[in-house]
Design a protein around this motif. Structure first.
Motif, mmCIF file in Angstrom:
data_model
loop_
_atom_site.group_PDB
_atom_site.id
_atom_site.type_symbol
_atom_site.label_atom_id
_atom_site.label_comp_id
_atom_site.label_asym_id
_atom_site.label_seq_id
_atom_site.Cartn_x
_atom_site.Cartn_y
_atom_site.Cartn_z
ATOM 1 N N LEU A 287 1.057 -0.697 0.045
ATOM 2 C CA LEU A 287 0.075 -0.211 0.501
ATOM 3 C C LEU A 287 0.823 1.247 0.073
ATOM 4 O O LEU A 287 1.432 1.251 0.914
ATOM 5 C CB LEU A 287 -0.723 0.071 0.998
ATOM 6 C CG LEU A 287 -2.270 0.813 1.211
ATOM 7 C CD1 LEU A 287 -3.141 0.235 0.629
ATOM 8 C CD2 LEU A 287 -2.873 0.890 2.275
ATOM 9 N N GLY B 226 -8.067 -0.027 3.476
ATOM 10 C CA GLY B 226 -5.858 -1.172 3.686
ATOM 11 C C GLY B 226 -6.958 -2.454 4.397
ATOM 12 O O GLY B 226 -7.449 -2.321 5.698
ATOM 13 N N ASP C 173 -5.625 2.030 7.266
ATOM 14 C CA ASP C 173 -4.269 2.699 6.165
ATOM 15 C C ASP C 173 -6.365 3.059 5.219
ATOM 16 O O ASP C 173 -7.078 2.201 5.340
ATOM 17 C CB ASP C 173 -4.177 2.650 5.218
ATOM 18 C CG ASP C 173 -2.311 2.615 6.411
ATOM 19 O OD1 ASP C 173 -2.209 3.454 7.150
ATOM 20 O OD2 ASP C 173 -1.496 1.699 6.900
ATOM 21 N N TYR C 174 -6.158 3.964 4.679
ATOM 22 C CA TYR C 174 -7.130 4.470 3.208
ATOM 23 C C TYR C 174 -6.141 4.563 2.523
ATOM 24 O O TYR C 174 -6.539 5.485 1.984
ATOM 25 C CB TYR C 174 -8.174 5.068 3.991
ATOM 26 C CG TYR C 174 -9.056 4.139 5.025
ATOM 27 C CD1 TYR C 174 -10.511 3.668 4.958
ATOM 28 C CD2 TYR C 174 -8.511 4.489 6.899
ATOM 29 C CE1 TYR C 174 -10.993 3.699 5.823
ATOM 30 C CE2 TYR C 174 -9.212 4.131 7.533
ATOM 31 C CZ TYR C 174 -10.368 3.567 7.069
ATOM 32 O OH TYR C 174 -11.661 3.052 8.032
ATOM 33 N N ARG C 175 -7.267 4.271 0.621
ATOM 34 C CA ARG C 175 -7.254 4.659 -0.612
ATOM 35 C C ARG C 175 -8.711 5.216 -0.625
ATOM 36 O O ARG C 175 -9.443 5.042 -0.649
ATOM 37 C CB ARG C 175 -7.466 3.814 -1.043
ATOM 38 C CG ARG C 175 -5.343 3.279 -1.021
ATOM 39 C CD ARG C 175 -4.296 3.689 -1.767
ATOM 40 N NE ARG C 175 -4.953 3.056 -2.969
ATOM 41 C CZ ARG C 175 -3.747 4.236 -4.114
ATOM 42 N NH1 ARG C 175 -3.067 5.335 -3.032
ATOM 43 N NH2 ARG C 175 -3.031 3.988 -4.489
ATOM 44 N N THR D 152 -3.559 8.676 -0.007
ATOM 45 C CA THR D 152 -3.850 7.544 0.780
ATOM 46 C C THR D 152 -3.556 8.033 1.904
ATOM 47 O O THR D 152 -3.417 9.154 2.326
ATOM 48 C CB THR D 152 -2.262 6.650 0.590
ATOM 49 O OG1 THR D 152 -2.157 6.204 -0.270
ATOM 50 C CG2 THR D 152 -2.324 5.239 1.763
ATOM 51 N N HIS E 90 -4.470 8.161 7.049
ATOM 52 C CA HIS E 90 -4.479 7.096 7.845
ATOM 53 C C HIS E 90 -5.278 7.889 8.959
ATOM 54 O O HIS E 90 -5.062 9.076 8.660
ATOM 55 C CB HIS E 90 -3.168 6.914 8.451
ATOM 56 C CG HIS E 90 -2.824 6.535 9.230
ATOM 57 N ND1 HIS E 90 -2.489 4.486 9.486
ATOM 58 C CD2 HIS E 90 -2.657 5.944 10.658
ATOM 59 C CE1 HIS E 90 -2.667 3.878 10.373
ATOM 60 N NE2 HIS E 90 -2.973 5.305 11.178
#
Ligand SMILES: [Cu+2]
Length: 325
Positions: free
Chosen positions: A183, A240, A276-278, A295, A297
């Protein structure tokens, strides 16, 4: 490479996935939420998709993020195309079956479409936002290319007639060797096609966060973004680890008398937990849709437990601080 053997493995994998699906549909369909999170369901369903009059909000729509289940509230996502070769365009077909077991044919229009189809690689390095066509009898059809071998996830984001909005997810596979990517680290600036998009704001676990994206080109703010899907941008956010699909809605829309066509596009996004995120932003300018990816967090104390509440008020989390467990 022994392609037939590999394909065999993937087909078996699919059979296992679908087997599990039917099991879940039978065992869980309509049952709903763990009691511990039930209080949060009172905050309602997905904004903008009102629940049919008199129908109780299905328990669990707020507590469990979208996209994690292939079947929810009796609706099941059923791919009809089971093998997709990497790099080859395929007429990918699927249905959504309803509680009566038949393909759903009636959908509400949301963001100008009856169904939004999101495809990502499971490592979240690849993203596509497509709009399948209705092929009749509840069958959806979309030309799809999986760019390389690997594991992918498709999401169908829709609201059946008379029901509330939901996002169902299913895995797809393109056979062959592949190397999953890590990631990407936290990034608030993306460049695409000569555009620079910067992200302002933070995701916070268990609450709605305001995210502002600013688009510029050649160092100048872009102030003539074009409407795309009823907004100046469309944002998809995925967690994620499990690809939970976040509920995101734009702040304002073209023609409402206050929303400007850039350079800023504002969204409200709900992060269900730390992690975590996209984020993938689609925006349209000069007649072309482009995607900028980021990305983030999400950290800090959850507003109301890891599975957090749904806050309808865009301006903050008023009321959510009151919850005790
Ligand atoms: Cu869409």
């Amino acid at each position: 490479m022994n392609t037939p053997a590999k394909l065999g493995t993937y087909v078996l994998g699919l059979a296992v996935v679908f087997g599990a699906t039917f099991g879940v549909g039978t065992a869980v369909g309509g049952v709903g939420t763990p009691p511990a999170t039930e209080e949060h369901s009172a905050h309602g369903d997905h904004g903008g998709a009102p629940t049919a009059a008199g129908q109780a909000t299905p328990a669990g729509t707020a507590a469990i993020p979208g996209g994690l289940e292939v079947s929810q509230n009796g609706y099941t996502l059923t791919p009809l195309t089971t093998t997709v070769e990497p790099g080859k365009n395929t007429d990918f077909r699927f249905t959504v079956t309803g509680p009566d077991g038949k393909p759903v044919t009636g959908y509400q229009v949301q963001h100008e479409k009856k169904l939004h189809f999101i495809l990502v690689s499971r490592d979240l390095s690849h993203f596509q936002h497509l709009h399948p066509a209705e092929a009749g009898d509840g069958v959806w059809s979309v030309p799809l290319t999986l760019p390389e071998a690997g594991a992918y996830r498709m999401f169908a984001d829709f609201a059946p007639e008379g029901g509330s909005g939901m996002t169902l997810g299913a895995d797809l596979y393109a056979a062959g060797d592949y190397a999953p990517k890590a990631l990407p680290g936290v990034s608030r600036t993306a460049t695409v096609d000569g555009y620079t998009v910067t992200l302002d704001g933070d995701l916070a676990p268990g609450r709605t966060s305001r995210i502002t994206l600013k688009v510029s080109k050649d160092g100048k703010p872009v102030t003539d973004l074009q409407p795309y899907l009823g907004a100046y941008g469309h944002l998809v956010a995925l967690r994620g680890g499990d690809l939970a699909y976040l509920h995101v809605h734009p702040d304002g829309e073209p023609g409402d008398g206050k929303t400007q066509p850039g350079p800023e596009i504002v969204f409200y996004a709900e992060a269900p937990s730390r992690g975590d995120y996209r984020l993938f932003l689609d925006f349209q300018h000069d007649g072309k849709v482009r995607t900028a990816d980021f990305t983030l967090h999400a950290d800090g104390a959850p507003a109301s437990g890891e599975q957090g509440g749904h806050d309808e008020s865009p301006s903050g989390s008023a009321g959510h601080g009151e919850h005790t467990h």
